[in-house]
Design a protein around this motif. Sequence first.
Motif, PDB file in Angstrom:
ATOM      1  N   GLY A  31      46.543  35.774  36.736  1.00  0.00           N
ATOM      2  CA  GLY A  31      47.000  34.473  36.830  1.00  0.00           C
ATOM      3  C   GLY A  31      45.835  33.224  36.159  1.00  0.00           C
ATOM      4  N   ASN A  32      45.416  32.122  37.260  1.00  0.00           N
ATOM      5  CA  ASN A  32      44.785  31.254  36.513  1.00  0.00           C
ATOM      6  C   ASN A  32      43.387  31.403  36.789  1.00  0.00           C
ATOM      7  OD1 ASN A  32      47.178  29.876  35.723  1.00  0.00           O
ATOM      8  ND2 ASN A  32      47.611  28.692  37.952  1.00  0.00           N
ATOM      9  N   GLN A  33      43.505  32.517  37.244  1.00  0.00           N
ATOM     10  CA  GLN A  33      41.432  32.831  37.938  1.00  0.00           C
ATOM     11  C   GLN A  33      41.214  33.297  36.523  1.00  0.00           C
ATOM     12  OE1 GLN A  33      41.673  35.998  40.678  1.00  0.00           O
ATOM     13  NE2 GLN A  33      39.224  34.317  41.293  1.00  0.00           N
ATOM     14  N   ILE A  34      39.889  33.212  36.368  1.00  0.00           N
ATOM     15  CA  ILE A  34      39.777  33.532  35.223  1.00  0.00           C
ATOM     16  C   ILE A  34      38.516  35.381  35.538  1.00  0.00           C
ATOM     17  CG2 ILE A  34      37.785  33.856  33.561  1.00  0.00           C
ATOM     18  CD1 ILE A  34      38.195  30.399  32.970  1.00  0.00           C
ATOM     19  N   ARG A  42      29.734  31.127  32.516  1.00  0.00           N
ATOM     20  CA  ARG A  42      30.282  30.860  33.565  1.00  0.00           C
ATOM     21  C   ARG A  42      30.471  31.268  34.277  1.00  0.00           C
ATOM     22  NH1 ARG A  42      35.796  28.176  31.530  1.00  0.00           N
ATOM     23  NH2 ARG A  42      36.781  28.296  33.614  1.00  0.00           N
ATOM     24  N   GLU A  43      30.726  29.974  35.818  1.00  0.00           N
ATOM     25  CA  GLU A  43      31.232  30.685  36.692  1.00  0.00           C
ATOM     26  C   GLU A  43      32.005  31.390  37.203  1.00  0.00           C
ATOM     27  OE1 GLU A  43      29.511  31.824  40.725  1.00  0.00           O
ATOM     28  OE2 GLU A  43      28.160  30.672  38.875  1.00  0.00           O
ATOM     29  N   LEU A  44      32.461  32.793  37.376  1.00  0.00           N
ATOM     30  CA  LEU A  44      33.537  33.495  38.146  1.00  0.00           C
ATOM     31  C   LEU A  44      33.974  33.895  39.188  1.00  0.00           C
ATOM     32  CD1 LEU A  44      32.368  36.449  35.374  1.00  0.00           C
ATOM     33  CD2 LEU A  44      34.650  34.269  34.777  1.00  0.00           C
ATOM     34  N   SER A  45      35.130  34.031  39.434  1.00  0.00           N
ATOM     35  CA  SER A  45      35.050  34.087  41.309  1.00  0.00           C
ATOM     36  C   SER A  45      34.362  35.190  42.117  1.00  0.00           C
ATOM     37  CB  SER A  45      36.578  34.032  41.385  1.00  0.00           C
ATOM     38  OG  SER A  45      36.493  35.832  41.058  1.00  0.00           O
ATOM     39  N   LYS A  46      34.079  34.922  42.716  1.00  0.00           N
ATOM     40  CA  LYS A  46      33.193  36.222  43.565  1.00  0.00           C
ATOM     41  C   LYS A  46      33.881  37.388  43.384  1.00  0.00           C
ATOM     42  CE  LYS A  46      31.152  36.358  48.217  1.00  0.00           C
ATOM     43  NZ  LYS A  46      30.737  35.294  50.157  1.00  0.00           N
ATOM     44  N   TYR A  48      35.026  39.047  41.137  1.00  0.00           N
ATOM     45  CA  TYR A  48      34.594  39.669  40.165  1.00  0.00           C
ATOM     46  C   TYR A  48      33.558  38.644  39.410  1.00  0.00           C
ATOM     47  CZ  TYR A  48      40.004  40.981  40.780  1.00  0.00           C
ATOM     48  OH  TYR A  48      41.195  41.274  40.678  1.00  0.00           O
ATOM     49  N   ARG A  49      32.874  38.557  40.603  1.00  0.00           N
ATOM     50  CA  ARG A  49      31.500  37.971  39.425  1.00  0.00           C
ATOM     51  C   ARG A  49      30.632  39.489  39.425  1.00  0.00           C
ATOM     52  NH1 ARG A  49      29.238  34.197  43.742  1.00  0.00           N
ATOM     53  NH2 ARG A  49      31.080  33.223  43.276  1.00  0.00           N
ATOM     54  N   GLN A  50      30.281  39.791  40.476  1.00  0.00           N
ATOM     55  CA  GLN A  50      29.166  41.259  39.492  1.00  0.00           C
ATOM     56  C   GLN A  50      30.008  42.230  38.849  1.00  0.00           C
ATOM     57  OE1 GLN A  50      26.226  40.751  40.335  1.00  0.00           O
ATOM     58  NE2 GLN A  50      26.897  38.696  40.749  1.00  0.00           N
ATOM     59  N   ARG A  51      31.545  42.097  39.129  1.00  0.00           N
ATOM     60  CA  ARG A  51      32.165  43.446  38.576  1.00  0.00           C
ATOM     61  C   ARG A  51      33.220  43.708  37.393  1.00  0.00           C
ATOM     62  NH1 ARG A  51      36.341  45.870  41.645  1.00  0.00           N
ATOM     63  NH2 ARG A  51      37.332  43.790  42.360  1.00  0.00           N
ATOM     64  N   THR A  52      32.851  42.416  36.483  1.00  0.00           N
ATOM     65  CA  THR A  52      33.288  42.225  35.028  1.00  0.00           C
ATOM     66  C   THR A  52      32.335  41.654  34.285  1.00  0.00           C
ATOM     67  OG1 THR A  52      34.088  40.171  35.220  1.00  0.00           O
ATOM     68  CG2 THR A  52      35.495  41.689  36.211  1.00  0.00           C
ATOM     69  N   MET A  53      32.993  43.012  33.041  1.00  0.00           N
ATOM     70  CA  MET A  53      31.634  42.316  31.930  1.00  0.00           C
ATOM     71  C   MET A  53      31.921  42.160  30.440  1.00  0.00           C
ATOM     72  SD  MET A  53      28.739  44.313  30.656  1.00  0.00           S
ATOM     73  CE  MET A  53      27.955  44.284  32.202  1.00  0.00           C
ATOM     74  N   PHE A  54      32.420  41.050  29.975  1.00  0.00           N
ATOM     75  CA  PHE A  54      32.646  40.983  28.306  1.00  0.00           C
ATOM     76  C   PHE A  54      31.528  41.888  27.733  1.00  0.00           C
ATOM     77  CE2 PHE A  54      34.721  39.603  24.937  1.00  0.00           C
ATOM     78  CZ  PHE A  54      36.425  38.992  25.461  1.00  0.00           C
ATOM     79  N   LEU A  55      33.276  42.820  26.785  1.00  0.00           N
ATOM     80  CA  LEU A  55      31.998  43.693  25.924  1.00  0.00           C
ATOM     81  C   LEU A  55      32.349  43.642  24.275  1.00  0.00           C
ATOM     82  CD1 LEU A  55      32.187  46.793  27.928  1.00  0.00           C
ATOM     83  CD2 LEU A  55      30.078  45.580  27.699  1.00  0.00           C
ATOM     84  N   LEU A  66      34.885  45.576  31.067  1.00  0.00           N
ATOM     85  CA  LEU A  66      34.575  46.104  31.526  1.00  0.00           C
ATOM     86  C   LEU A  66      34.751  45.513  33.065  1.00  0.00           C
ATOM     87  CD1 LEU A  66      33.480  48.958  32.135  1.00  0.00           C
ATOM     88  CD2 LEU A  66      30.890  47.756  32.432  1.00  0.00           C
ATOM     89  N   LEU A  67      35.197  46.845  33.515  1.00  0.00           N
ATOM     90  CA  LEU A  67      35.779  46.480  35.505  1.00  0.00           C
ATOM     91  C   LEU A  67      35.208  47.493  36.003  1.00  0.00           C
ATOM     92  CD1 LEU A  67      36.764  44.513  37.816  1.00  0.00           C
ATOM     93  CD2 LEU A  67      39.336  45.900  36.994  1.00  0.00           C
ATOM     94  N   ASP A  68      34.532  47.237  36.709  1.00  0.00           N
ATOM     95  CA  ASP A  68      33.395  48.263  37.840  1.00  0.00           C
ATOM     96  C   ASP A  68      33.823  48.592  39.137  1.00  0.00           C
ATOM     97  OD1 ASP A  68      31.911  50.202  38.021  1.00  0.00           O
ATOM     98  OD2 ASP A  68      30.203  49.100  38.231  1.00  0.00           O
TER      99      ASP A  68
END
Length: 194
Positions: A31-34, A42-46, A48-55, A66-68
Amino acid sequence: MQLEFWLLFLCVQDANRKGIQHWWRGFWKKGNQIISTNLPHRELSKEYRQRTMFLGDLRSRNCTMLLDGVRSTDTGPFYFAIELSLGMRFSYIKNAVTIDIIREPKPPSLSVQVSDKITASCSVTHSCPAMPPKLSWNHRGSITQRSKKRNEWKWEMVSTVTFTPLLSDFNKTLTCTVKYRGGKVAQNSTIIHI
């Protein structure tokens, strides 16, 4: 229920864009959520904050994310957006990615060849070569494992055990167990006939 596995996304390449820009800002969005970006502060939503990594490396046209710790709510759709230093912006919302969440993994494929030795092979497909599933056997023997790429999105892990059967092995169960990251387990078995 939290589902654990690693997921790999590959971006849609804009084949018409040649040349390297001064800077590239990439964003995976729901949606509009990064949910992931190449901007380290860059601050991410709570969620996804600890579960994604741009590789990925955007200069190489790679926007791997990466979505963990995948959850049942992580079905998407997810899409990629990019901003270039020349003020250009592109959004791939029409090329969104969705995820099918599978609660229980499929059992591994199992095949057995019997001659003077028994050779059994067990295989599973997976989506993250950096964290492949672990295969194990309930019988000792010479074990080999290999991983191979099947296509752009899928890899296969194969484990083979070879042993000389004993009379005590007759009518015993030979089991291959696959363990995925996060603890999900699946098995497949066959009866040994000598």
